[in-house]
Motif scaffolding. Sequence first.
Motif, mmCIF file in Angstrom:
data_model
loop_
_atom_site.group_PDB
_atom_site.id
_atom_site.type_symbol
_atom_site.label_atom_id
_atom_site.label_comp_id
_atom_site.label_asym_id
_atom_site.label_seq_id
_atom_site.Cartn_x
_atom_site.Cartn_y
_atom_site.Cartn_z
ATOM 1 N N SER A 164 40.171 31.020 48.883
ATOM 2 C CA SER A 164 38.838 30.537 48.902
ATOM 3 C C SER A 164 38.313 30.772 50.297
ATOM 4 C CB SER A 164 39.195 29.074 48.568
ATOM 5 O OG SER A 164 39.880 28.408 49.544
ATOM 6 N N ARG A 168 34.564 32.967 51.022
ATOM 7 C CA ARG A 168 33.394 32.240 51.828
ATOM 8 C C ARG A 168 33.230 33.310 52.864
ATOM 9 N NH1 ARG A 168 36.225 27.402 50.984
ATOM 10 N NH2 ARG A 168 37.601 27.654 53.118
ATOM 11 N N ARG A 171 31.039 35.794 51.102
ATOM 12 C CA ARG A 171 29.556 35.377 51.137
ATOM 13 C C ARG A 171 28.612 35.476 52.169
ATOM 14 N NH1 ARG A 171 25.339 33.938 50.887
ATOM 15 N NH2 ARG A 171 24.186 32.566 49.339
ATOM 16 N N ARG A 172 29.526 34.944 53.288
ATOM 17 C CA ARG A 172 28.750 35.009 54.410
ATOM 18 C C ARG A 172 28.444 36.470 55.201
ATOM 19 N NH1 ARG A 172 32.405 30.576 55.829
ATOM 20 N NH2 ARG A 172 33.468 32.296 57.257
ATOM 21 N N SER A 212 20.633 33.820 47.102
ATOM 22 C CA SER A 212 21.984 33.132 47.118
ATOM 23 C C SER A 212 22.428 32.923 45.758
ATOM 24 C CB SER A 212 21.650 31.686 47.821
ATOM 25 O OG SER A 212 21.129 31.733 49.021
ATOM 26 N N LYS A 213 21.501 32.685 44.693
ATOM 27 C CA LYS A 213 22.192 32.661 43.347
ATOM 28 C C LYS A 213 22.652 33.908 42.896
ATOM 29 C CE LYS A 213 21.010 31.039 38.775
ATOM 30 N NZ LYS A 213 21.755 32.099 38.247
ATOM 31 N N ASP A 216 26.185 34.527 44.661
ATOM 32 C CA ASP A 216 26.978 33.606 43.928
ATOM 33 C C ASP A 216 27.331 33.903 42.684
ATOM 34 O OD1 ASP A 216 26.794 32.156 46.136
ATOM 35 O OD2 ASP A 216 25.442 30.421 45.456
ATOM 36 N N ASP A 217 26.585 34.432 41.767
ATOM 37 C CA ASP A 217 26.882 34.879 40.426
ATOM 38 C C ASP A 217 27.716 36.040 40.394
ATOM 39 O OD1 ASP A 217 25.566 32.645 39.358
ATOM 40 O OD2 ASP A 217 23.623 34.011 38.742
ATOM 41 N N ILE A 219 29.600 37.051 42.771
ATOM 42 C CA ILE A 219 31.070 36.795 43.664
ATOM 43 C C ILE A 219 31.845 36.097 42.307
ATOM 44 C CG2 ILE A 219 32.369 35.189 45.133
ATOM 45 C CD1 ILE A 219 29.921 36.063 47.186
ATOM 46 N N GLU A 220 31.262 35.145 41.542
ATOM 47 C CA GLU A 220 31.738 34.486 40.567
ATOM 48 C C GLU A 220 32.384 35.594 39.553
ATOM 49 O OE1 GLU A 220 33.609 31.505 38.322
ATOM 50 O OE2 GLU A 220 32.803 31.439 40.300
#
Length: 220
Positions: A164, A168, A171-172, A212-213, A216-217, A219-220
């Motif tokens: 996890s 992160r 993402r950064r 951002s969305k 996030d999508d 990466i998910e």
Amino acid sequence: YVVKFVNNPQGQNVLFNECMGTELYSLAGVSVPSWRPLLMSEDFSSQNPACSISTRDGILSPSPGLCFGSRYLGENGGEIFEILPGSSFLRVRQRSLFWLAWLLDICACHSDNRQCIFLRSTDGTFGAFFIDHGCMFGGPRGDPKEKIIASRYLDPRIYKGLSSNQVRKLRRAVGGLNTELLWRKMDTLPEEWKTESARLCLRMCLDNLSNSKFLDDAIE
């Protein structure tokens, strides 16, 4: 140098994609060979027939003009490999960069499998250098469709599990990129490389990197 010519038969956006893909990866901290524009003269082309391109319609001579040149990594005698057996993946340094490369390729609508070469060090470990960005930004003809699996490295065993905390960091690493710097870099390219579709696809990529969305999508 490994050279892509201005009349590359793949499509009109190849040189643009190569240089901007290299710049994007470099900005994100992913290892890539350095690049520079190289001038192909008629004299060089005629004196070096091995530079000709084999096509379905016969031999195509390089057109004179500015080409994309990617620095050849084996020039100092280092051993380079295009493919490694799965047993060697444990000796690849910074394997987590393959995840970052995949996320960048999703944002850039990369339409082909990710390619890299491995440079062996004296200690027996391998450094991965990501190459061949001509199918980024919607591919050589500028068709920006998401192809998530298509842009993955062919051997999925290279991707080790992510914690996890590593997610992160991933993402950064992407969300914090200075996309304006990439756009300014694009302005410095030779005018004949900057087609309308190439500019549009780069803009879409930069929008994805700032969304951002979307990140996030992905990466998910």
